[in-house]
Every structure is written in C-alpha cells, then in structure tokens.
Scaffold this active site. Structure first.
Site, mmCIF file in Angstrom:
data_model
loop_
_atom_site.group_PDB
_atom_site.id
_atom_site.type_symbol
_atom_site.label_atom_id
_atom_site.label_comp_id
_atom_site.label_asym_id
_atom_site.label_seq_id
_atom_site.Cartn_x
_atom_site.Cartn_y
_atom_site.Cartn_z
ATOM 1 C CG PHE A 368 -0.589 -0.201 2.531
ATOM 2 C CD1 PHE A 368 0.699 0.060 2.931
ATOM 3 C CD2 PHE A 368 -1.493 -0.652 3.483
ATOM 4 C CE1 PHE A 368 1.100 -0.109 4.238
ATOM 5 C CE2 PHE A 368 -1.102 -0.832 4.798
ATOM 6 C CZ PHE A 368 0.200 -0.565 5.170
ATOM 7 C CD GLU A 369 -0.151 5.779 1.687
ATOM 8 O OE1 GLU A 369 -0.010 6.431 0.629
ATOM 9 O OE2 GLU A 369 -0.977 6.092 2.557
ATOM 10 N N GLY A 370 1.368 2.842 -2.692
ATOM 11 C CA GLY A 370 2.196 2.626 -3.863
ATOM 12 C C GLY A 370 3.079 1.416 -3.655
#
Length: 385
Positions: A368-370
């Site tokens: 997550f968050e890229g």
C-alpha cells in the site's frame, strides 16, 4: 528495547517519552488479543487524540501539535512497535486530514480541522477503486452536481465503488476522490461524511494481517453530499492526492521501521534467553551475525525516512527520498520479520510468539501507499530527469 533517538528539542524528547508510556499502557497489552480476534479497538483513537497524537504535524492554530515531520514519524514508529494496525490507521488519518489543511477554505478549516486533529473525528482515505489502484487517473466513481429550480448548486450526487479503505465503515469522514468531468483533470476531492443515505460498506476484507482495523470497499448509490464538502476546486483532485502521497509514504516507512524494530527486539530477547550446547544462542556466531544484519537493516530504514523527513521540514524537494524510504523500510521490515521467525525456530512459526504476526503484517507494507515496484518507477524516472 528503547531506541536511542536524536531528537531536535527537549519538547520532542518529552513527546516521545509520553508516546512510549501511552503505547506500553494502551497498545501493547491489547494488540495480540485484538488481532487474533479481529476486534476493533473502540475508544483507542479518541485516547490518542486526547493525548495530542493525531494531529502532530499540523498547525497549533487548529489544534495540531506543530511538530516537524521528523518528530511525528518517530512517534508513529513508536506506536507501530507496539501495534502496527493502530499506527497504520494513525498514518492514514493524518493523510486524510491533509486535503482540508492544505486546500480547504478558512471556513472549512475552522469547521472541521479542530475535531479532526483532536481525534473527535477519525478519517479514512478513499482513493483506490476495484480497477484503479496505482493508476489514480482511471477512477470511475462519479460526483455529479445537483441543482435546485434556480440552477443553484445544492450538492453532489456520488455514484460508484471505492476499495481498500482503511477504517472503512468506522471512520467519521473520508477524503473521497471522485470524477466530476472526463480526463485526468476531471477528478475532484471531497470531505465525505462517514454515514449518509446511499452509502454502504462491504464486508471487511479477510486480510493476512492488520486485522483489528477493518479494510473495506464502499458503495456510493446516489448519496448526496453538501456542496461545501468540495475541497479546492473541481478538477483539482489528482493534485490534492499527489500532494499528500510523498508524506503518506513516509508514514508507512515509519510504521515499517517500528514493526521491524519490534521483530528485532523479540529476536534478540529470545536469543539471550535460549541456550543450546551450553551457550546462549546469541553467542553462536552464525546467529549473532544474522541479528547484526537485522539491526543494520532497521537502523538503515530509520535513517532513510529521517533524511526524507528533514528535507520536507526544510522545504526542500523530498519526493525521491520518500520513495527510497518507503522502499527501503518496507523491504527491511519483510526481511527482518522473516529472519525473526527463523531465530525463534519452531516457536516462531506458532502464534504463541508475536513474530509470525509481525511477518504477516510486514507484507502489506510493501504494497500500500504505492507498491514497491511503483516506488522503483518513481525513483528511476527522477534519475532520468
């Protein structure tokens, strides 16, 4: 063990001491039971808010802590070392406050920020969709203007599905990104309420880790929200989303570092107690070297996120450094937690010890968050400029 931190001010030292005391009292004793039972920690985020830990990097004018980002991230790391799910949700809440703080009008800030930063309102971030994760420009959820008989704007009708929402169904508000026009410049940002007619949430995802805080989808079936919930201007949504991504990545880097530190501490503690062939296992060179590599990985992760945070605090570009920090810290967390299981041997594979949970929790931080593949793309593109 307590991390020997180099903090910029005596106030920051007091804040870390407060965080450790609260985390040891309120988080550590509950984490294992809540994670195993998938039990939401009711009231805990209000406790963090009352302690001033939910608005640390925001201005004191609206109830924030006025702390530099390097201090806020170290607080986040301390929380993550006791309970990763709570730290991640705290990072997401901080991210969800950003659109109001950076793009809201004075009236919007005065109306919402004090309760958001004080923990009275807990936030979620609603950017991803089932078919649009890293590709934010591919969003299809719509926000259509609603007008009265005179043509005056009375609200926005939201229609579509969102996915992967941390705190979904529990949050009081969501930073919601929806399409108001075609194209990449047609996405807008809204401060959506946590409850509305026409808003429902899916069953919490059955996750590998971070099970005490739900992650859900959201279904917007024509819910109408007030026009003053638009943040910034129509079409400014991607700018708002991207402006917060680098800071959000640093939040996850700090969480990953705290998780890795917890795994290292557990491994060192076990290695100092367990004996084989008449010696503590920590004294066997093969294992001692493994623990040394784990410690080096944790220290390196911390150094990378602090470097990026200090650049941010000085107003210097930090996008590449944020991606490096997210990449290094989350890969380190995956490696260190895996090695912690190895140190504990068969016991590490059981739920009697926390390291198996740490290993499961580390995996999502690479996603997550890229994803870490996206971080490599960001870094390589900046090198090519």
């Amino acid at each position: 063990m307590a991390v020997d931190r180099l903090l910029p001010t005596p106030e920051a030292e007091d804040l870390i001491a407060l965080t450790r005391e609260l985390a040891d009292k309120e988080l550590a004793p509950r984490a294992d039971t809540h994670e195993k039972g998938e039990i939401y920690p009711e009231g805990l985020f209000a406790t963090l808010g009352r302690a001033g830990l939910l608005g640390l990097p925001y201005a004191e004018e609206f109830g924030g802590g006025g702390q530099p980002y390097e201090v806020y991230l170290q607080v986040l790391e301390e929380l993550a070392a006791r309970w990763a799910a709570v730290a991640v949700a705290t990072s997401v809440h901080t991210l969800a406050c950003h659109p109001v703080n950076a793009f809201g009008s004075d009236a919007q800030k005065e109306r919402w920020l004090p309760d958001m930063l004080g923990g009275e309102l807990i936030g979620g971030y609603s950017l991803s969709e089932p078919q649009a994760g890293s590709d934010a420009a591919a969003l299809t959820c719509k926000a259509e203007q609603v007008t009265d008989a005179t043509g005056a704007l009375t609200g926005y009708r939201i229609t579509g599905n969102k996915a992967w929402i941390t705190h979904g169904g529990k949050a009081d508000f969501y930073a919601l990104f929806a399409r108001t026009a075609p194209g990449s410049h047609g996405i807008s940002c809204f401060l959506a309420p946590g409850a509305a007619d026409g808003l429902s949430f899916g069953k919490p995802e059955e996750k590998m880790g971070l099970q005490a805080v739900p992650t859900t989808s959201a279904m917007w079936d024509g819910a109408v929200i007030e026009p003053d919930r638009l943040l910034g201007t129509e079409g400014q949504g991607l700018q708002i989303a991207f402006s917060a991504l680098d800071s959000g990545r640093l939040g996850i880097a700090a969480c990953a570092t705290g998780l890795a530190q917890a795994a290292l501490d557990a491994a060192v503690g076990y290695a100092n107690e367990r004996t084989t062939f008449g010696r503590k296992i920590v004294d066997h060179q093969g294992l001692g070297f493994l623990l040394a590599d784990m410690a080096a990985a944790v220290d390196s992760a911390r150094a990378t996120y602090l470097d990026a945070a200090r650049r941010r605090d000085l107003g210097r570009p930090f996008s590449r450094q944020a991606s490096v920090a997210k990449l290094i810290a989350t890969d380190a967390a995956m490696k260190v937690t895996t090695d912690a299981v190895q140190v504990l041997g068969g016991y590490g594979y059981t739920r009697d010890f926390p390291v198996e949970r740490y290993m499961r929790e580390a995996k999502i931080m690479q996603i997550f968050e890229g994803t870490n593949q996206i971080q490599r793309l960001v870094i390589s593109r900046q090198l090519a400029q």
